[in-house]
Design a protein around this motif. Structure first.
Motif, mmCIF file in Angstrom:
data_model
loop_
_atom_site.group_PDB
_atom_site.id
_atom_site.type_symbol
_atom_site.label_atom_id
_atom_site.label_comp_id
_atom_site.label_asym_id
_atom_site.label_seq_id
_atom_site.Cartn_x
_atom_site.Cartn_y
_atom_site.Cartn_z
ATOM 1 N N GLN A 81 21.532 -27.487 45.493
ATOM 2 C CA GLN A 81 21.980 -27.855 46.846
ATOM 3 C C GLN A 81 20.775 -28.141 47.737
ATOM 4 O O GLN A 81 20.802 -29.066 48.547
ATOM 5 N N ALA A 82 19.695 -27.379 47.560
ATOM 6 C CA ALA A 82 18.472 -27.630 48.323
ATOM 7 C C ALA A 82 17.887 -28.993 47.968
ATOM 8 O O ALA A 82 17.395 -29.717 48.841
ATOM 9 N N ILE A 102 12.803 -26.361 54.208
ATOM 10 C CA ILE A 102 12.136 -25.630 53.123
ATOM 11 C C ILE A 102 11.585 -24.309 53.647
ATOM 12 O O ILE A 102 11.779 -23.249 53.040
ATOM 13 N N ASP A 103 10.904 -24.351 54.788
ATOM 14 C CA ASP A 103 10.314 -23.126 55.358
ATOM 15 C C ASP A 103 11.379 -22.090 55.693
ATOM 16 O O ASP A 103 11.160 -20.888 55.494
ATOM 17 N N GLU A 105 14.634 -21.919 54.412
ATOM 18 C CA GLU A 105 15.605 -21.576 53.377
ATOM 19 C C GLU A 105 15.018 -21.144 52.035
ATOM 20 O O GLU A 105 15.709 -20.529 51.232
ATOM 21 N N ILE A 106 13.744 -21.470 51.780
ATOM 22 C CA ILE A 106 13.165 -21.259 50.461
ATOM 23 C C ILE A 106 11.950 -20.351 50.575
ATOM 24 O O ILE A 106 11.160 -20.473 51.510
ATOM 25 N N ASP A 107 11.779 -19.453 49.620
ATOM 26 C CA ASP A 107 10.601 -18.593 49.584
ATOM 27 C C ASP A 107 9.353 -19.466 49.492
ATOM 28 O O ASP A 107 9.187 -20.225 48.533
ATOM 29 N N THR A 108 8.494 -19.365 50.487
ATOM 30 C CA THR A 108 7.370 -20.283 50.643
ATOM 31 C C THR A 108 6.472 -20.392 49.412
ATOM 32 O O THR A 108 6.019 -21.470 49.072
ATOM 33 N N LEU A 116 10.369 -28.823 45.884
ATOM 34 C CA LEU A 116 11.032 -29.482 47.005
ATOM 35 C C LEU A 116 10.029 -30.193 47.912
ATOM 36 O O LEU A 116 10.294 -31.295 48.396
ATOM 37 N N GLU A 117 8.870 -29.581 48.130
ATOM 38 C CA GLU A 117 7.832 -30.231 48.933
ATOM 39 C C GLU A 117 7.329 -31.501 48.254
ATOM 40 O O GLU A 117 7.091 -32.515 48.914
ATOM 41 N N GLU A 118 7.171 -31.459 46.943
ATOM 42 C CA GLU A 118 6.743 -32.650 46.205
ATOM 43 C C GLU A 118 7.805 -33.746 46.268
ATOM 44 O O GLU A 118 7.483 -34.926 46.403
ATOM 45 N N LEU A 119 9.062 -33.357 46.169
ATOM 46 C CA LEU A 119 10.152 -34.322 46.274
ATOM 47 C C LEU A 119 10.135 -34.998 47.643
ATOM 48 O O LEU A 119 10.228 -36.222 47.747
ATOM 49 N N LEU A 120 9.983 -34.201 48.677
ATOM 50 C CA LEU A 120 9.942 -34.754 50.022
ATOM 51 C C LEU A 120 8.723 -35.664 50.206
ATOM 52 O O LEU A 120 8.811 -36.730 50.821
ATOM 53 N N ALA A 121 7.595 -35.282 49.631
ATOM 54 C CA ALA A 121 6.383 -36.107 49.710
ATOM 55 C C ALA A 121 6.597 -37.454 49.013
ATOM 56 O O ALA A 121 6.085 -38.481 49.478
#
Length: 127
Positions: A81-82, A102-103, A105-108, A116-121
């Motif tokens: 879902q994320a 991300i910050d 909802e997800i453990d940093t 998820l950060e790579e996907l967004l990038a």
């Protein structure tokens, strides 16, 4: 067979072409078919259909598919879902909102946050 057009970053295409050049795969099409089957087998336990010489190629590549997928590789519903949420932010160009998600909802320090950060990038590079 259905035909589907997918765009890949140049680096991905270059790496696939090098695998074809060194003989790991006979063609880019073989790589794409194999990788799709392998991923489907990984994420969908009910997936059974195999095209071409999938099992033979998997054996030649010396890939061992885990019979019991550990938590390290499992995708839970919250993570998927994320991914959907991040994809939505990325497609809409709402990158800051995506990072805030991300910050919040997800453990940093988790692998999920990194993915998820790579996907967004990736989406940011396309804009």
């Amino acid at each position: 067979m259905a035909k589907d057009t997918v765009r890949y970053p140049d680096q991905v295409v270059d790496e696939i072409e090098s695998l074809v050049e060194d003989g790991t795969f006979e063609s880019k099409s073989e790589f794409y078919r194999f990788s799709a089957e392998y991923m489907l087998e990984l994420v969908s336990p009910d997936y059974d259909e195999k095209t071409f010489s999938y099992e033979e190629l998997k054996t030649e590549l010396d890939l061992e598919f885990p019979s019991d997928i550990s938590d390290e590789y499992a995708f839970d519903d919250d993570f998927l879902q994320a991914v959907v949420s991040i994809r939505t932010y990325g497609l809409r160009g709402e990158f800051e909102a995506g990072y805030e998600f991300i910050d919040a909802e997800i453990d940093t320090g988790s692998r999920a946050a990194l993915v998820l950060e790579e996907l967004l990038a990736m989406y940011r590079k396309e804009h």
